[in-house]
Design an enzyme around this catalytic site. Structure first.
Site, mmCIF file in Angstrom:
data_model
loop_
_atom_site.group_PDB
_atom_site.id
_atom_site.type_symbol
_atom_site.label_atom_id
_atom_site.label_comp_id
_atom_site.label_asym_id
_atom_site.label_seq_id
_atom_site.Cartn_x
_atom_site.Cartn_y
_atom_site.Cartn_z
ATOM 1 C CG PHE A 133 -0.385 0.425 2.507
ATOM 2 C CD1 PHE A 133 -0.603 1.706 2.996
ATOM 3 C CD2 PHE A 133 0.349 -0.458 3.286
ATOM 4 C CE1 PHE A 133 -0.089 2.100 4.219
ATOM 5 C CE2 PHE A 133 0.863 -0.074 4.514
ATOM 6 C CZ PHE A 133 0.646 1.211 4.974
ATOM 7 C CE LYS A 134 3.524 1.507 4.783
ATOM 8 N NZ LYS A 134 4.693 1.219 5.567
ATOM 9 C CG ASP A 135 3.904 0.669 -4.550
ATOM 10 O OD1 ASP A 135 5.059 1.118 -4.479
ATOM 11 O OD2 ASP A 135 3.665 -0.535 -4.748
ATOM 12 C CB THR B 242 7.973 2.865 4.260
ATOM 13 O OG1 THR B 242 6.638 3.034 4.718
ATOM 14 C CG2 THR B 242 8.552 4.240 3.982
#
Length: 496
Positions: free
Chosen positions: A111-113, A146
């Site tokens: 999800f950090k993308d 991250t």
């Protein structure tokens, strides 16, 4: 008029959005927060005619008011492009009676993308806007995801360098390989002999070292951050909560104004804080269910009002959540303290000196939006197996924590509100743990062979991000002690 930002610990430290993004952390050690949370000014009907990029613009323009429309749209179009393997960027999958918001379709399958695809563009534009000629050095601590997403976002971005610290024995094999094989002449990855909290504390100390800041400024550098302590990392995360509600409305699954719940697997608190901001903007959200693993410091906080990091650090199968000091909780503390910066500062000083703090009864009342829950490793494995046996859908080890927590909450409370589980990573990122949960025996030792077995079980294609790893050269081999982190940074900057 520009929306200004100030420190959670001192309201007199005021900056524009672009200045907050460049600085990352306030000079007093606080985090930047908007002076007011703006309200969504566009109807659900209008939003339902827009795609992810257009919704991103409608949300971000309310916060990033010193960026022009062209600048913001350029950042958005460069961020959410073909690096995502699906056109809708963040698909909302209905599996049985549940909804999963899949945030793992970017270049690093986590999800950090979603935020780290846009942050480099926001940052480089901010530097130009503020006439900054210094090279920006991105300092980041990671619990696994991250780091790779930031490295991929900043690789070979002109005018930047990125230095990532990660716990050497505290990430999955795939997570580590993704980082240590990262290309880019401006990328540096260093393992530390310690845990994520050690890495995060070390990075904060470097940020707060004024003598070091002056030395590197003379050499033409300045520090910034890609962690969610940077408001430019946090704000883009609000977008996918708005998008998922719009998607339910578009499908006639909810009527306008009908509340939904979100369940968020949580470590550093940024992801669920973005959902809180979305709710404050007027998005119809009922409960925000904060799902922890065995490192249940947040669960205990929501139960008791006491945040106590003085406990054993447990390595689990959901390593991105193996965190005892949730940096972004400071922003929530500021909001529930009635935006009292002195109170926030006192509590954060207590955390720093004693490893704990206790909020007031009035502050605790302001936490009614949140429900805390946690899942053990065994419960996490059971969730993966049960969902697979019931539906054929495979969860990663973090989403499974959220699934387990939600099922316990639903059984206990009987809440029938439609609920979205935030799916934060691809199961391929944690293939060995997922295969173990599915009862596969023996599990191949080789990472790629594990991916092949998972493909057979799930029917999901092996992501490009995984395929590319197996022929990638290991480029970053440095490992250091916790107290050597500052020296590592200085050595990198001296060589360049």
């Amino acid at each position: 008029m520009n929306l200004m930002y100030h420190s959670t610990r001192n309201s007199s430290i005021k900056v524009t959005a672009s200045e907050a993004i460049i600085q990352g952390l306030s000079p007093d050690g606080g985090l930047f927060v908007p002076e007011a949370i703006p309200k969504l000014t566009i109807s659900m009907n209008e939003l339902s005619k827009k795609n992810y990029l257009e919704i991103a613009y409608e949300v971000l323009r309310l916060y990033l008011t010193d960026y022009t429309e062209d600048e913001l749209k350029d950042c958005i179009s460069k961020a959410y492009d073909e690096k995502f393997d699906v056109p809708d960027i963040a698909p909302l999958k209905k599996v049985g009676n549940m909804y999963y918001l899949e945030l793992f379709h970017g270049a690093t399958i986590a999800f950090k993308d979603m935020a780290l695809s846009i942050l480099p563009h926001l940052l480089t534009k901010a530097a130009k806007k503020n006439n900054i000629s210094d090279e920006i050095v991105i300092l980041t601590a990671t619990s696994g995801d991250t780091g790779k997403a930031a490295l991929a976002g900043f690789a070979d971005v002109e005018g930047t360098k990125i230095i990532v610290f990660y716990p050497k024995d505290g990430v999955s094999k795939v997570q580590e390989k993704q980082m240590v094989t990262q290309k880019g002449d401006n990328t540096y990855v260093i393992g530390i002999r310690g845990n994520f909290d050690d890495a995060q504390t070390g990075v904060k100390k470097i940020f707060n070292d004024q003598e070091l800041a002056e030395r590197i400024k003379k050499a033409g550098y300045r520090f910034s951050s890609a962690n969610s302590i940077n408001i430019g990392r946090l704000l883009p995360q609000i977008v996918y909560y708005v998008y998922s509600y719009v998607e339910l409305y578009r499908r006639n699954e909810v009527s306008e104004g009908e509340k939904i719940n979100f369940v968020v697997p949580t470590g550093n608190f940024g992801n669920i804080l973005a959902a809180y901001y979305a709710k404050q903007m007027g998005l119809p959200i009922g409960k925000l269910i904060c799902a922890s693993n065995d490192n249940k410091v947040l669960f205990d906080f929501f139960q008791t009002g006491v945040y106590d990091s003085n406990r054993e650090f447990i390595l689990t199968i959901s390593p991105s959540m193996d965190i005892l000091i949730s940096s972004n909780l400071e922003r929530l503390i500021y909001h529930i303290a009635g935006e009292d910066t002195d109170k926030t500062k006192d509590l954060m000083n207590s955390l720093s000196s004693k490893g704990r703090y206790e909020i007031t009864s009035d502050m605790k009342k302001n936490l009614e939006d949140f429900i805390g829950g946690y899942a053990t490793v065994e419960e996490t494995k059971s969730a993966i197996l049960n969902i697979y046996e019931e539906t054929g859908y495979v969860l990663d080890t973090h989403t499974a924590v959220a699934s387990s927590v939600y099922n316990k909450y639903k059984d206990e409370v009987g809440d029938k509100t439609k609920t979205v589980i935030v799916s934060t990573a691809s199961p391929y990122k944690f293939a060995e743990s997922v295969l173990s949960a599915l009862g596969k025996d023996p599990i191949p030792e080789n990472d790629y062979e594990q991916a092949k077995v998972l493909k057979e079980l799930s029917g999901m294609a092996i992501p490009k991000a995984i395929e590319e790893l197996y022929s990638a050269e290991i480029r970053h081999k440095n490992v250091c002690e916790i107290d050597e982190m500052k020296n590592e940074v200085e050595e990198i900057l001296k060589k360049n």
